[in-house]
Design a protein around this motif. Structure first.
Motif, PDB file in Angstrom:
ATOM      1  N   VAL A 229      -0.053  -3.778   4.515  1.00 30.89           N
ATOM      2  CA  VAL A 229      -0.281  -2.994   5.719  1.00 30.89           C
ATOM      3  C   VAL A 229      -1.594  -2.233   5.541  1.00 30.89           C
ATOM      4  N   THR A 230      -2.434  -2.268   6.574  1.00 30.13           N
ATOM      5  CA  THR A 230      -3.686  -1.515   6.520  1.00 30.13           C
ATOM      6  C   THR A 230      -3.390  -0.038   6.789  1.00 30.13           C
TER       7      THR A 230
ATOM      8  N   SER B  57       5.421   0.975   0.649  1.00 25.27           N
ATOM      9  CA  SER B  57       5.308   1.276   2.084  1.00 25.27           C
ATOM     10  C   SER B  57       6.122   0.313   2.932  1.00 25.27           C
ATOM     11  N   HIS B  58       6.097  -0.976   2.590  1.00 29.28           N
ATOM     12  CA  HIS B  58       6.822  -1.932   3.429  1.00 29.28           C
ATOM     13  C   HIS B  58       8.332  -1.666   3.407  1.00 29.28           C
TER      14      HIS B  58
ATOM     15  N   ILE C 185       4.785  -7.510   7.362  1.00 27.41           N
ATOM     16  CA  ILE C 185       4.534  -6.224   6.699  1.00 27.41           C
ATOM     17  C   ILE C 185       5.784  -5.783   5.951  1.00 27.41           C
ATOM     18  N   GLU C 186       6.929  -5.840   6.623  1.00 33.29           N
ATOM     19  CA  GLU C 186       8.181  -5.370   6.009  1.00 33.29           C
ATOM     20  C   GLU C 186       8.603  -6.194   4.799  1.00 33.29           C
TER      21      GLU C 186
ATOM     22  N   TRP D 273      12.907   3.260   7.714  1.00 35.13           N
ATOM     23  CA  TRP D 273      12.777   4.161   8.856  1.00 35.13           C
ATOM     24  C   TRP D 273      13.032   3.439  10.175  1.00 35.13           C
ATOM     25  N   ARG D 274      12.590   2.185  10.282  1.00 36.43           N
ATOM     26  CA  ARG D 274      12.838   1.417  11.509  1.00 36.43           C
ATOM     27  C   ARG D 274      14.332   1.269  11.727  1.00 36.43           C
ATOM     28  N   GLU D 275      15.056   0.916  10.678  1.00 40.64           N
ATOM     29  CA  GLU D 275      16.506   0.748  10.788  1.00 40.64           C
ATOM     30  C   GLU D 275      17.195   2.084  11.075  1.00 40.64           C
TER      31      GLU D 275
END
Length: 71
Positions: free
Chosen positions: A44-45, A5-6, A37-38, A12-14
């Motif tokens: 990440v919860t 996930s991280h 988190i990354e 996706w952020r990039e």
């Protein structure tokens, strides 16, 4: 190889052209938390993941369905 996930969050952020600071602002989280988190420093919860995915403009299916190259 499984993509965590991280790694997907960073990908996706990039793709969205967002900085960690901007994503943090949108999610009402400190930039330092997004960074941790990354990098996988903290897990990440589910609640935080739902917020992040939503603020990236994705559904969970889209978030997990994308092919992401491992760094």
């Amino acid at each position: 190889m499984a993509i965590h996930s991280h790694e997907r969050i960073r990908h996706w952020r990039e793709l969205r052209g967002l900085s960690q600071e901007e994503l943090g602002r949108r999610c009402e989280m400190p930039q330092s938390k997004i960074s941790r988190i990354e990098t996988g420093t903290i897990d990440v919860t589910v609640d935080d993941l739902e917020i992040i995915v939503s603020k990236l403009g994705l559904t969970m299916a889209e978030f997990y369905g994308a092919e992401v190259a491992a760094s």
